[in-house]
Design a protein around this motif. Sequence first.
Motif, short mmCIF file in Angstrom:
data_model
loop_
_atom_site.label_atom_id
_atom_site.label_comp_id
_atom_site.label_asym_id
_atom_site.label_seq_id
_atom_site.Cartn_x
_atom_site.Cartn_y
_atom_site.Cartn_z
N VAL A 204 5.36 4.39 -4.71
CA VAL A 204 5.10 3.35 -3.72
C VAL A 204 5.21 2.01 -4.43
O VAL A 204 4.60 1.81 -5.49
CB VAL A 204 3.71 3.50 -3.08
CG1 VAL A 204 3.43 2.36 -2.11
CG2 VAL A 204 3.58 4.84 -2.38
N HIS A 205 5.99 1.11 -3.89
CA HIS A 205 6.13 -0.19 -4.52
C HIS A 205 6.33 -1.26 -3.46
O HIS A 205 6.60 -0.97 -2.30
CB HIS A 205 7.29 -0.22 -5.53
CG HIS A 205 8.61 0.14 -4.94
ND1 HIS A 205 9.06 1.45 -4.81
CD2 HIS A 205 9.61 -0.63 -4.41
CE1 HIS A 205 10.25 1.47 -4.25
NE2 HIS A 205 10.61 0.22 -4.00
N VAL A 206 6.15 -2.51 -3.89
CA VAL A 206 6.22 -3.66 -2.99
C VAL A 206 7.47 -4.45 -3.31
O VAL A 206 7.79 -4.69 -4.48
CB VAL A 206 4.97 -4.55 -3.15
CG1 VAL A 206 5.11 -5.82 -2.31
CG2 VAL A 206 3.72 -3.79 -2.73
N GLU A 207 8.17 -4.84 -2.27
CA GLU A 207 9.34 -5.70 -2.41
C GLU A 207 9.06 -7.01 -1.69
O GLU A 207 8.60 -7.01 -0.54
CB GLU A 207 10.59 -5.04 -1.81
CG GLU A 207 11.01 -3.77 -2.53
CD GLU A 207 12.22 -3.12 -1.87
OE1 GLU A 207 12.66 -3.64 -0.81
OE2 GLU A 207 12.69 -2.10 -2.40
N ARG A 208 9.31 -8.11 -2.35
CA ARG A 208 9.12 -9.41 -1.73
C ARG A 208 10.30 -9.71 -0.81
O ARG A 208 11.45 -9.52 -1.17
CB ARG A 208 9.01 -10.49 -2.80
CG ARG A 208 8.74 -11.88 -2.22
CD ARG A 208 8.67 -12.92 -3.32
NE ARG A 208 8.47 -14.24 -2.78
CZ ARG A 208 7.29 -14.79 -2.54
NH1 ARG A 208 6.21 -14.08 -2.83
NH2 ARG A 208 7.17 -16.00 -2.06
N THR A 209 10.00 -10.19 0.40
CA THR A 209 11.03 -10.58 1.34
C THR A 209 10.91 -12.08 1.60
O THR A 209 10.08 -12.77 1.01
CB THR A 209 10.91 -9.79 2.65
OG1 THR A 209 9.62 -10.02 3.22
CG2 THR A 209 11.07 -8.30 2.39
N ALA A 210 11.73 -12.58 2.48
CA ALA A 210 11.75 -14.02 2.74
C ALA A 210 10.51 -14.46 3.49
O ALA A 210 9.82 -13.66 4.14
CB ALA A 210 13.01 -14.39 3.53
N ASP A 211 10.22 -15.76 3.40
CA ASP A 211 9.16 -16.40 4.20
C ASP A 211 7.79 -15.78 3.94
O ASP A 211 7.01 -15.53 4.87
CB ASP A 211 9.49 -16.32 5.69
CG ASP A 211 10.81 -17.00 6.02
OD1 ASP A 211 11.11 -18.02 5.39
OD2 ASP A 211 11.53 -16.49 6.89
N ARG A 215 7.42 -6.10 1.68
CA ARG A 215 7.78 -4.80 2.23
C ARG A 215 7.14 -3.72 1.37
O ARG A 215 7.35 -3.67 0.16
CB ARG A 215 9.30 -4.64 2.24
CG ARG A 215 9.77 -3.31 2.81
CD ARG A 215 11.28 -3.17 2.73
NE ARG A 215 11.96 -4.16 3.56
CZ ARG A 215 12.75 -5.11 3.09
NH1 ARG A 215 12.96 -5.22 1.78
NH2 ARG A 215 13.33 -5.96 3.90
N LEU A 216 6.33 -2.87 1.98
CA LEU A 216 5.71 -1.74 1.29
C LEU A 216 6.64 -0.54 1.44
O LEU A 216 6.85 -0.04 2.55
CB LEU A 216 4.33 -1.43 1.88
CG LEU A 216 3.57 -0.26 1.24
CD1 LEU A 216 3.20 -0.60 -0.20
CD2 LEU A 216 2.32 0.07 2.04
N VAL A 217 7.20 -0.08 0.34
CA VAL A 217 8.16 1.02 0.35
C VAL A 217 7.46 2.29 -0.13
O VAL A 217 6.92 2.33 -1.24
CB VAL A 217 9.38 0.70 -0.55
CG1 VAL A 217 10.38 1.84 -0.52
CG2 VAL A 217 10.04 -0.60 -0.11
N ARG A 252 4.33 -2.06 15.05
CA ARG A 252 4.48 -0.96 14.10
C ARG A 252 3.96 -1.36 12.72
O ARG A 252 3.31 -0.57 12.03
CB ARG A 252 5.94 -0.53 14.02
CG ARG A 252 6.37 0.37 15.17
CD ARG A 252 7.74 0.99 14.91
NE ARG A 252 8.80 -0.02 15.04
CZ ARG A 252 9.51 -0.20 16.14
NH1 ARG A 252 9.27 0.54 17.22
NH2 ARG A 252 10.46 -1.11 16.19
N SER A 253 4.27 -2.60 12.29
CA SER A 253 3.80 -3.07 10.99
C SER A 253 2.27 -3.11 10.96
O SER A 253 1.65 -2.64 10.00
CB SER A 253 4.38 -4.45 10.71
OG SER A 253 3.83 -5.00 9.52
N ALA A 254 1.65 -3.65 12.00
CA ALA A 254 0.19 -3.73 12.04
C ALA A 254 -0.44 -2.35 12.06
O ALA A 254 -1.47 -2.09 11.41
CB ALA A 254 -0.25 -4.54 13.26
N ALA A 255 0.15 -1.42 12.85
CA ALA A 255 -0.40 -0.07 12.92
C ALA A 255 -0.31 0.64 11.58
O ALA A 255 -1.27 1.31 11.15
CB ALA A 255 0.35 0.74 13.99
N ALA A 256 0.81 0.49 10.87
CA ALA A 256 0.96 1.15 9.58
C ALA A 256 -0.04 0.62 8.56
O ALA A 256 -0.67 1.39 7.81
CB ALA A 256 2.39 0.96 9.06
#
Length: 508
Positions: A204-211, A215-217, A252-256
Motif C-alpha cells: 500500500v502506498h501513497v501517490e501525490r496528485t495535482a491540487d 491517491r491511496l494505492v 466513493r472516495s469518502a466511503a473508502a
Amino acid sequence: MEDGGVPRPPEDGVPVPVLPAEVVSPLLAELELVCDIWSADAHMAREHARQAATIAELARRRSASRDAAYGPRGGPGPDSRAMRPAALADVSDDFVSELAVIRHCSEAEAGRLGAESLLLTTKLAPTWSELYAGRLTVRKARILLDLLGDADEEVAAGVQARVLPGAEACPPGRLADRARYHLYRLDADAKERRRREAERRADVHVERTADDLGRLVIEGPLPAVHAARDAVDQYARWMRADGDDRPMGVLRSAAALDLILRPWDTSRPPVTAQLHIHAALSSLRPDAPAGAAPAELDGQLISAAQCRELLASLDMLNLGSAPTGGAVHVAIDDPATGETLAVASRAELRRAAGLGRRIRRRSRRGHPAEATGLSGGAGDDGPGLRPPPPTRGYRPTAAQRRLVTARDRHCRMPGCRRRPGRHDLDHGRAFAAGGPTACWNFCCLCRRHHRIKTFARGWSFTLLPDGRLIVRTPSGVSRHTRPPGWYHDPEPDPPWLDDLAPPDPLRM
C-alpha cells in the motif's frame, strides 16, 4: 536569430534553442532531420548499454560475502530480503544504497537499475548487444527485461532468438505480445510464477496528485481488488440514497476512507494517525494572504489554506481543549537560519510564557499563602523554552527524541525519505568514542541506513556542527544533507575531501 545561429533571449529571459543559420537552410532535406532523430535514439541506446555494463561491473565488485563478515546483525532484514530483486541476490546489501548516492536518485530507482544492468550483461546479453548497436530502444529493452527477468536462461535465450531479429522494426506493444507469446509457449508456468511474484510484492502506498490531493494505492489479487471496489461503490450509492448529492466519485472516495479509518467505531481500541505538520505561524492566521508560505505534511507540500482546514477539522487550533487520541507539538525555529531550537506541547508553551502558572508562597511558619492568578498578567515572566539538555546515558531522552525527530523529519541519508517512527537516533560521534548524548550530536537514520553506517565496509558518515550529514561511499562519492528548513551559508568541505581532488598543475 542573430548571425551565426546564436539564440536571442526572448523577453522572459529564457533562451530558445535553435539550429545554427548555416544548418537551417532550404537545402536541408527533412529526411536529414529524420536521420538525426534516429541517430539520437541510437546514441541514447548505446549510452544506456554502456551504463549498464559499468553498473554491473561495480555490482560484481560488491559481493554478498561482504555482508557475511558482520554476522546476522550486519545482514539485511526480512523486509529487505523479501523486496530484493533476485538478480541482486549475490550482491552486497549496501550496493543499492551506494548506487543511489552515486546517481543522486532514490533507492527504488537504483535497485531497479542495478537489477536491469546485471540481467542485461548475463542472461539477456543478446538484448544488450542489440541495445549497444542501436537497433533496440531503451523502452523495448525494458519490455524484454520485465518479461524475461525471472525466466530460466534457456527459456530467455529461446525467446530472444525468436523476437530480436525483427525487434528493430516492431512497435513496442507488438514486441511485448510476441515476447509473451513465445515465453508462455516455452515456459507454461511463467504466467502463474509472475502472478505469485507480484502478489508477494503487493503493498500500500501513497501517490501525490495535482491540487494537494493524494491517491491511496492498494495492490492485491485482482478479484479481491474488484470486490473491494464494488463494495465501495455500493456504500457510495447508499450515501446518495440518504440525500448526499455530491458526485459519485467523491462519495466513493469518502466511503473508502471512512471504511479504513472507521470514525464511528468505538468498540475497539482507537488507532491514532500521527500527522507531522510544519508551517509558518503567519500562514496559520485566519487573515493570512492568499500567497502565504505553504505548509509541509509528512514531507509533502500543501497550501496554507488546506493546512488551516486540516487543523480546524482536528480541533487543534483551540488551545482550550486537546484533541482525542493525539497531541499537538509546536516546533520553535530560528527565523534567520530555520534551525529547530525547541519542541513543546501547548501546555508547555503556556508555562514557558508564564501563562496560567499559579505560584504558592509559603510563610515562615510553613502555611501556604493565598494562591495567585496568572503571574505577570501578560505572561512575560515565564522561564522560556530551551533545547533538551545533554544526558549521561546512551539512549536519548523523550524530549531529545521529540526535538530531533521534528527537526530531521525523515531519514538523513541522501535520497531517503522514510518518515519518523521508523528511525533510529544515531550518535554522529560515537558514544563509545566520547560523543555526547545531545541533540546536536544526533541525526535520524532509518534502520537500513543505520545498519549500513555501523556494519558496512568502506562507508563514512560525518555529522558536522552546522547540521550537515556528509556520507561517503566506498567508491569515494560524497553527498550531504541538512535538516529540512535549515538555510546556512555554505561551509568549507571537510578536510578529507581534499584528498579526492585532482592535483592542481599550477601548484606542481
